[in-house]
Design an enzyme around this catalytic site. Structure first.
Site, PDB file in Angstrom:
ATOM      1  N   HIS A  23      32.364  47.144  32.259  1.00 34.46           N
ATOM      2  CA  HIS A  23      30.941  46.776  32.136  1.00 34.46           C
ATOM      3  C   HIS A  23      30.447  47.005  30.712  1.00 34.46           C
ATOM      4  O   HIS A  23      31.150  47.583  29.887  1.00 34.46           O
ATOM      5  CB  HIS A  23      30.085  47.636  33.077  1.00 34.46           C
ATOM      6  CG  HIS A  23      30.155  47.215  34.514  1.00 34.46           C
ATOM      7  ND1 HIS A  23      29.123  46.584  35.150  1.00 34.46           N
ATOM      8  CD2 HIS A  23      31.154  47.330  35.423  1.00 34.46           C
ATOM      9  CE1 HIS A  23      29.478  46.327  36.403  1.00 34.46           C
ATOM     10  NE2 HIS A  23      30.707  46.780  36.588  1.00 34.46           N
TER      11      HIS A  23
ATOM     12  N   GLU B 132      32.090  51.705  30.956  1.00 33.81           N
ATOM     13  CA  GLU B 132      30.904  51.174  30.285  1.00 33.81           C
ATOM     14  C   GLU B 132      31.136  51.160  28.784  1.00 33.81           C
ATOM     15  O   GLU B 132      31.480  52.172  28.195  1.00 33.81           O
ATOM     16  CB  GLU B 132      29.695  52.078  30.581  1.00 33.81           C
ATOM     17  CG  GLU B 132      29.305  52.161  32.044  1.00 33.81           C
ATOM     18  CD  GLU B 132      28.418  51.002  32.487  1.00 33.81           C
ATOM     19  OE1 GLU B 132      28.143  50.108  31.662  1.00 33.81           O
ATOM     20  OE2 GLU B 132      28.028  50.995  33.672  1.00 33.81           O
TER      21      GLU B 132
HETATM   22 ZN    ZN Z   1      27.289  45.996  34.392  1.00 36.89          ZN
END
Ligand code: ZN
Length: 1171
Positions: free
Chosen positions: A901, A986
């Protein structure tokens, strides 16, 4: 001094509220004051918890109700009441209960001429106003008038009282009824004039203090729309703007600027975004019978958004934790685990024998919401579909069935074995039945033209190689609804001009032809709008940025500067151009208004500009399109701009952003690609923009929570060339077409004798695009049983990315992973030998194609669908989960699952994982986690990455499982498939605040490097399996020798922004002022105790003493209705009937004869007046 013990304190308080002896009361007050001022706020709160407020209020009522209040007691009492009450949220209600509210008001009315007493009353009134009903009660009793009179415009002395009056007035305005009253009585205008008046005075501290208080007061007032309207009607915004400009030149007045700016922002009239509807201009008809996702308000939006409010989640949390613990227990005994292969540190979960009492303790709690029945819990973890439906996924694991008979003879793998694999075809997969799988088109397609792009040798990102990325294939027969899009005159012209000298000529297998560009269609890619033009960077290709770019240093007060410019729009509307220069819905206005204007365009893959308005000569408001079938999710942006003049500074404002904060406030810049630069040999996306700022604006959504606003991202920039076409984006774009080309290039680059690289179609999206799934592993050395057996026993690693289409950084990380795994790096070679990688590089192709930020065509966030994915609405999630379930059902649950992400509000790269223990710790659970054994192997990867990957930050990692994330890939794969190492990775859009990339923005190269490192870190999970490989040992000692220490739990962080506060207030809200008021009030009160002002007033005071006494008596007499008299006063002459009021009664009783004489004489003077 030590706080008295509870008994002592209570005795003190009880004496206080029952005693009428002034000496006693006074000494208790002094004692308490001393006690409280010596300590911290904790003492005050302790006092409050022991009934301190009630005692003080009662003592106050007792004292103030006496016919001749003793101000030697009353004043210290009021002071203490203000100090304590200020910290007691319920003081207003308590005061109402004992009748102290109106008593204080009447005391104030009697003391308007007595500055010190008035100030004390005002503070107490202000404190009582913490209760809206107390404020309303005061408003009904003309308190506003009484207080406003004290804010004298000409006061030169008693400024403390003036300040107290302004603060009390602000307190009263907490009641909306009072706000309306104030507006009706002209007090809002009055406050503005007072502000102007005070603002013009000689600069001194008092002036600043009072001006600030007046700003606060106005700020409170405009919570009421009537008051806000009154302020605007009275030219308040202009007045504030002018006075604030004046402040900027005077250092002493600077403290007024920020509150004034916040006030202006707050009163700036709200308006809707200038579009007809927030719904996306793109509507995609969903499969019939599917519920339209419309009108669903997204709860938590992102992996990066704040936690849900935890106030009332406690019981369900327990329930959840219990479930998780049981899942853990069950998975610990899971026969499908990879126990034998994982090395010593990978011991499967053990559950301590002390666990049962823990379960019992949870179960003991009486809560209907909790399920403690083991069978039922098990049932909840069951697959979301019948087991017999999983067989279809065998076709996606053909590596397990492939016999590799052709291993020695074949020279080239026919890689597109998808669907044609004999074994896969042999198993009864039910694709056709539900019409989900559509035939893979791209790989079997015969190419009519050769690829424009060539991968420069097989190099890994490690080696710092540069590859020209993702040149799209030139158009083939367009299967598109040939929407007529704007012709690209400038691009054609530029291509024509540079034709003879194409840059990177050697890289191209065919010469450039401008016609290819102008007529280009992203052929296989299906978009809702039917794009037929591709963005130049996709067509031409681009290189990673040449240099690492530092984060920009935020200019001081940049937000203020931008807001002033915004406010000027309101004050001087005539100076604005306000012409629409681009509108997706209505292309007509462009022609006439385009002279000298920039031109915009976004009709290409991942483009999403909806509207552009030229506000001033070189300033443009830009509006982003919502995600398809949605009315929200504006964050990602990508558009083309042309018609620029070089050396002119343009300001761009994207005015419908939604997130409350952004890395744009912390050094991040958008990216730009210039066609001219590319044609001149510099095909780079570069970070661009100055005066970047992200702040809440005055636009509000048509729908959505009341009071919600959009945010503006503003940036300014100078274009290098006049005749140019440029592309601006939130982050380095990575389109679906780019992915397809990349996979094709990758496939062509691998040595198929060594590497099993297979691209298949997971399924077709609802938009008609295929979702690729890639398998990478090493080919067995031979097709002997031993080698095939070794292959079949390799654990799986499943990687996914780009479920959120706006997170293009995730694709760059994935690109790095893919390229690394296909490289000849010894670590990559080893990884291929010990793992089978299943990679779904783009879980949301439709979202990416259509320029969405967050959702799929269904208008839903696909990363909230994992629990029960709908095969029709979320096919990619349904089948990705199906594939994982299939692996799990055949005893091959992946060793690692990771979903890539992008994070918009944090720096660095980090992991979110899942741990029962850590969730318990951070939920503040009382459960003794020491008794709970949990495999800590989930820490290994983060630990290794923190030493391996420069962008990675261990401190930002978290393993807490949140309720709001229950339906994300990470949690579902962990819980339902029993994958201990289930992660979300992330990556920042910005850069790092640690390591060698500190203060640098990440480019695509660093993101790709991160993807490579992530894969490399997987080696550490199976070091036993690779120790025998001498060659690898030589290359990868660093990886294998890493100490895997026990976890450092101090690193846990919440999900909130981890940025230090910005020098400017990013948000505006009512409590901007609150942080100042506590200590300020205390010090003002302390000053009032021994004040020079008081001395100034002495004479005046003496003169007026009689009047004051009379006022006091009048007050008492006005409520008199009883003529009973105490026994011991028999014989004395009584004044007219006095109230049946115990306090006054007692006051009479306790009076000395001398006082009595005075009282009666006074009363005799008063009585005629009353009559
Ligand atoms: Zn995301």
């Amino acid at each position: 001094m030590a706080a008295p013990n509870a008994d002592g304190l209570q005795a003190l308080l009880s004496t206080l509220q029952n005693s009428f002896e002034t000496k006693i009361i006074l000494s208790i007050i002094n004692l308490l004051d001393e006690l409280l001022s010596a300590g911290t706020d904790r003492r005050v709160h302790y006092l409050i918890s022991k009934g301190g407020s009630e005692a003080l209020l009662q003592a106050f009522v007792n004292t103030a109700s006496s016919i001749s209040p003793d101000y030697n007691v009353l004043l210290p009492l009021l002071h203490l009441l203000a100090k304590v009450g200020h910290r007691d949220r319920k003081v207003g209600e308590k005061a109402e209960k004992v009748g102290a509210v109106l008593l204080t008001l009447s005391l104030l009315k009697q003391n308007v001429e007595h500055a010190r007493r008035a100030a004390a009353c005002l503070w107490v009134l202000r404190v009582f106003c913490s209760s809206a009903s107390a404020a309303a009660l005061l408003g009904e009793n003309q308190c506003l008038d009484a207080v406003f009179k004290l804010i004298s415009p000409n006061a030169t002395k008693n400024t403390r009282t003036v300040k107290a009056a302004v603060d009390a007035f602000a307190g009263l305005l907490r009641s909306k009824a009072n706000g309306r009253r104030a507006a009706a009585k002209g007090y809002v205008s009055g406050l503005l004039r007072l502000y102007e008046d005070w603002h013009h005075r000689e600069v001194d501290h008092t002036r600043v203090t009072i001006c600030r208080a007046l700003l606060h007061c106005l700020n409170q007032a405009i919570n009421t729309s009537a008051a806000n309207a009154a302020l605007l009607a009275d030219g308040g915004l202009g007045l504030l703007f002018r006075t604030t400009q004046a402040c900027l030149d005077n250092e002493k007045l600077l403290p007024l600027v920020e509150p004034a700016v916040q006030l202006m922002r707050k009163c700036y009239p709200k308006s809707s975004i200038p579009i007809t509807s927030e719904w996306s201009t793109h509507v995609f008809p969903l499969p019939s019978g599917s519920p339209m996702a419309r009108n669903t308000v997204p709860e938590t939006q992102d992996e990066d958004l704040e936690e849900d409010n935890e106030d009332d989640n406690e019981s369900s949390n327990d329930h959840m934790l219990l479930r998780r613990m049981l899942v853990l227990i069950l998975s610990g005994n899971n026969p499908n685990g990879h126990k034998s292969e994982e090395g010593a540190q990978e011991t499967p979960t053990e559950v301590s024998s002390t666990l049962p009492p823990l379960l019992v303790s949870l179960g003991d709690r009486k809560d209907d919401d909790q399920e403690i029945n083991l069978d039922k819990l098990r049932a909840q973890s069951e697959p979301d579909r019948p087991c017999d439906q999983l067989g279809q996924y065998a076709r996606l694991c053909s590596e397990l069935h492939h016999d590799f008979q052709d291993l020695d003879s074949r020279s080239e793998r026919k890689a597109s074995a998808d669907g044609q694999d004999p074994v896969a075809n042999g198993c009864n997969f039910e694709a056709e039945k539900c019409n989900i799988f559509r035939p893979e088109s791209c790989l079997n397609e015969e190419r009519t033209l050769r690829s424009l792009c060539v991968l420069q040798e097989s190099q890994t990102p490690h080696e710092g190689s540069e590859k020209l990325c993702f040149l799209n294939e030139p158009p083939q027969a367009s299967g598109f609804h040939g929407s007529c899009l704007r012709k690209h005159d400038m691009v054609a012209k530029l291509l024509e001009k540079y034709r003879t000298h194409p840059p990177h000529h050697s890289l191209y297998s065919v010469p450039h032809d401008s016609h290819i560009y102008t007529g280009a269609a992203a052929t296989r890619t299906k978009s809702v709008a039917g794009y037929s033009v591709m963005a130049f960077p996709d067509y031409w290709g681009h290189l990673p940025p040449q240099i690492q770019e530092p984060m920009v240093v935020r200019q001081p007060n940049i937000q203020r500067k931008k807001i002033f410019e915004d406010i000027q729009r309101f004050i001087c509307p005539d100076e604005l151009i306000n012409k629409i220069v681009f509108d997706l819905e209505d292309p007509s206005p462009q022609a006439s208004d385009l002279s000298n204007s920039l031109q915009f365009f976004s009709g290409f893959e991942s483009g999403n500009l909806r509207k552009a308005i030229r506000v001033r000569r070189n300033e443009y408001d830009l509006i982003l399109n919502s995600d398809v079938n949605s009315s929200e999710n504006h964050q990602w942006f990508y558009f083309e701009v042309s018609g620029m003049e070089s050396a002119v500074c343009y300001r761009f404002n994207i005015i419908n952003c939604e997130k409350a904060n952004s890395q744009f406030n912390y050094g991040m810049q958008p990216v730009l690609f210039s066609v001219r630069e590319a044609l001149e040999g510099r095909p780079y996306w570069v970070r661009i923009g100055s005066e970047i700022c992200y702040y809440r604006n005055h636009y509000c959504p048509f729908q959505g929570p009341r009071g919600s606003s959009y945010y503006t991202l503003t940036f300014s920039m100078i274009f290098k060339h006049s005749e140019d076409v440029c592309y601006l984006a939130y982050h380095y774009p990575y389109t679906y077409s780019a992915l397809q080309n990349h996979l094709k290039i990758l496939q062509e680059s691998v040595d198929s004798r060594k590497i099993f690289f297979q691209q298949q179609t997971l399924c077709s999206t609802i938009g008609g695009n295929s979702c690729p799934v890639v398998t990478i592993t090493a080919c067995p050395t031979s097709h002997s049983w031993t080698h095939l057996h070794q292959l079949h026993n390799r654990p799986y690693v499943v990687l996914t990315a780009r479920v959120h289409p706006g997170e293009s950084n995730a694709s760059w990380v994935m690109k790095g992973s893919l390229e690394f795994l296909c490289s000849d790096d010894p670590v990559a070679e080893a990884l291929r030998e010990i793992y089978i990688f299943k990679i779904i590089p783009m879980l949301n192709p439709d979202g990416v194609v259509n320029g969405s930020s967050r959702c799929a065509l269904s208008g839903e966030d696909l990363n909230r669908q994992w629990k029960k994915p709908d095969p029709n609405l979320s096919p990619t999630i349904y089948h990705a989960k199906g594939l994982l379930s299939y692996l799990s059902s055949t005893g091959r649950s992946p060793l690692v699952f990771c979903d890539y992400h992008g994070h918009s509000r944090k720096k660095n790269v980090f992991l979110y994982g899942c741990s029962v223990k850590e969730t318990l710790w951070y939920s503040g659970s009382v459960i003794n986690t020491a008794t709970l054994k949990e495999d800590t192997g989930y820490h290994t990867i983060a630990k290794v990455l923190s030493q391996l990957a420069p962008a990675f930050s261990l401190n930002s990692c978290s393993y807490v499982v949140e309720k709001s994330r229950e339906s994300t890939a990470r949690v579902v794969v962990w819980r339902e498939m029993g994958v201990h190492r289930s992660y979300t990775m992330e990556s920042t859009y910005n850069g790092c605040n640690q390591g060698i990339y500190k203060d640098m923005q990440l480019g695509t190269r660093e993101l790709e490097e991160m993807g490579a490192h992530f894969c490399a870190s997987l080696l550490s999970l199976r070091r036993n399996s690779v120790l025998c490989n001498a060659k690898l040992m030589h290359h990868a000692t660093a990886l294998l020798d890493l100490e895997v220490n026990p976890p450092d739990h101090s690193s846990q962080k919440s999900f909130e922004d981890d940025e230090p506060p910005c020098s400017e207030t990013i948000e505006y809200c009512g409590n901007y002022y609150l942080k100042h008021s506590g200590d300020e009030l205390d010090s003002e009160i302390n000053d009032n105790v021994s004040s020079s002002e008081e001395e100034d007033e002495k004479d005046e005071e003496d003169d007026n003493d009689d009047d004051k006494e009379i006022d006091c008596l009048i007050r008492h007499c006005s409520v008199v209705n009883d003529n009973s008299c105490p026994e011991q006063n028999k014989g004395k002459t009584f004044p007219p009937p006095l109230p049946c009021n115990r306090n006054i009664e007692v006051a009479y009783t306790c009076m000395s004869d001398n006082s009595w004489t005075q009282l009666t004489s006074l009363l005799s003077r008063v009585y005629p007046i009353l009559k």
